[in-house]
Each structure stands twice: as structure tokens, then as C-alpha cells.
Design a protein around this motif. Structure first.
Motif, PDB file in Angstrom:
ATOM      1  N   THR A  38       0.802  -1.226   0.000  1.00  0.00           N
ATOM      2  CA  THR A  38       0.000   0.000   0.000  1.00  0.00           C
ATOM      3  C   THR A  38       0.833   1.273   0.000  1.00  0.00           C
ATOM      4  OG1 THR A  38      -0.114  -0.102   2.410  1.00  0.00           O
ATOM      5  CG2 THR A  38      -1.935  -1.112   1.163  1.00  0.00           C
ATOM      6  N   SER A  39       2.159   1.142   0.056  1.00  0.00           N
ATOM      7  CA  SER A  39       3.005   2.332   0.049  1.00  0.00           C
ATOM      8  C   SER A  39       4.384   1.984  -0.493  1.00  0.00           C
ATOM      9  CB  SER A  39       3.123   2.914   1.467  1.00  0.00           C
ATOM     10  OG  SER A  39       3.895   2.056   2.272  1.00  0.00           O
ATOM     11  N   SER A  40       5.248   2.967  -0.530  1.00  0.00           N
ATOM     12  CA  SER A  40       6.611   2.711  -1.000  1.00  0.00           C
ATOM     13  C   SER A  40       7.536   2.362   0.156  1.00  0.00           C
ATOM     14  CB  SER A  40       7.137   3.938  -1.750  1.00  0.00           C
ATOM     15  OG  SER A  40       7.172   5.042  -0.869  1.00  0.00           O
ATOM     16  N   ASP A  41       6.961   2.191   1.346  1.00  0.00           N
ATOM     17  CA  ASP A  41       7.775   1.832   2.512  1.00  0.00           C
ATOM     18  C   ASP A  41       8.218   0.381   2.439  1.00  0.00           C
ATOM     19  OD1 ASP A  41       7.419   4.351   3.564  1.00  0.00           O
ATOM     20  OD2 ASP A  41       5.703   3.767   4.792  1.00  0.00           O
ATOM     21  N   ARG A  42       9.314   0.102   3.124  1.00  0.00           N
ATOM     22  CA  ARG A  42       9.771  -1.273   3.250  1.00  0.00           C
ATOM     23  C   ARG A  42       9.995  -1.584   4.718  1.00  0.00           C
ATOM     24  NH1 ARG A  42      15.746  -1.262   0.651  1.00  0.00           N
ATOM     25  NH2 ARG A  42      16.496   0.045   2.297  1.00  0.00           N
ATOM     26  N   LYS A  43       9.639  -2.801   5.085  1.00  0.00           N
ATOM     27  CA  LYS A  43       9.749  -3.231   6.472  1.00  0.00           C
ATOM     28  C   LYS A  43      10.931  -4.189   6.600  1.00  0.00           C
ATOM     29  CE  LYS A  43       7.147  -5.648  10.034  1.00  0.00           C
ATOM     30  NZ  LYS A  43       7.130  -4.723  11.113  1.00  0.00           N
ATOM     31  N   PRO A  44      11.915  -3.873   7.489  1.00  0.00           N
ATOM     32  CA  PRO A  44      13.048  -4.779   7.663  1.00  0.00           C
ATOM     33  C   PRO A  44      12.585  -6.124   8.213  1.00  0.00           C
ATOM     34  CG  PRO A  44      13.434  -2.673   8.778  1.00  0.00           C
ATOM     35  CD  PRO A  44      12.021  -2.679   8.323  1.00  0.00           C
ATOM     36  N   LEU A  45      13.106  -7.210   7.631  1.00  0.00           N
ATOM     37  CA  LEU A  45      12.748  -8.549   8.077  1.00  0.00           C
ATOM     38  C   LEU A  45      13.884  -9.220   8.845  1.00  0.00           C
ATOM     39  CD1 LEU A  45      10.956  -9.846   4.869  1.00  0.00           C
ATOM     40  CD2 LEU A  45       9.906  -9.023   6.983  1.00  0.00           C
TER      41      LEU A  45
END
Length: 80
Positions: A38-45
């Protein structure tokens, strides 16, 4: 969800030549991110510190490619 991998060197690689072998010890970090739809954000895994696998790959490449090329070049007196 898409996954993005980002690689970066932790430090300069250690390179050592000895009689009959080359040892390359790179220290590389690989970080994985989930790309949110839904956005250009990325979540660190997660983050991995990769040394032994990269060392094995580079040493195989050096033994089977670089040595051959260097030996051929030296046989020609250093002239390409």
C-alpha cells in the motif's frame, strides 16, 4: 508481498596470496525487506552476515578463472 535484498560490505575484504592458493575473506551484510503493497515503505525482516559462503565462491572463482588467466598472461611475458 515482494521481498527486496540489499547487500553491503561491512569492511574491506581481506586478500591473501600464498603458494598455490588465494584466500579472499569478504564480510558482507545482506538485509531483507518486505515491500508493503500500500506504500513505497519497506519493512526490515532480517539481516545476515555472510562470510564463509562468499569466501568459498570467490576462492572457487579465483582458482578456476583468475589463476588460469594470470598464468596465461605471465606465459606471454605480461603482454595481453
Amino acid at each position: 508481498m515482494e521481498l527486496e535484498l540489499e547487500t553491503s560490505p561491512e569492511s574491506a575484504p581481506f586478500l591473501m596470496f600464498t603458494c598455490g592458493s588465494v584466500t579472499l575473506l569478504p564480510v558482507i551484510d545482506i538485509q531483507a525487506f518486505a515491500l508493503l503493497p500500500t506504500s513505497s515503505d519497506r519493512k526490515p525482516l532480517f539481516q545476515l552476515r555472510v562470510v564463509e559462503l562468499m569466501e568459498a565462491i570467490f576462492n572457487y572463482y579465483a582458482l578456476h578463472t583468475l589463476y588460469t588467466s594470470l598464468n596465461e598472461l605471465l606465459a606471454l611475458g605480461g603482454q595481453p
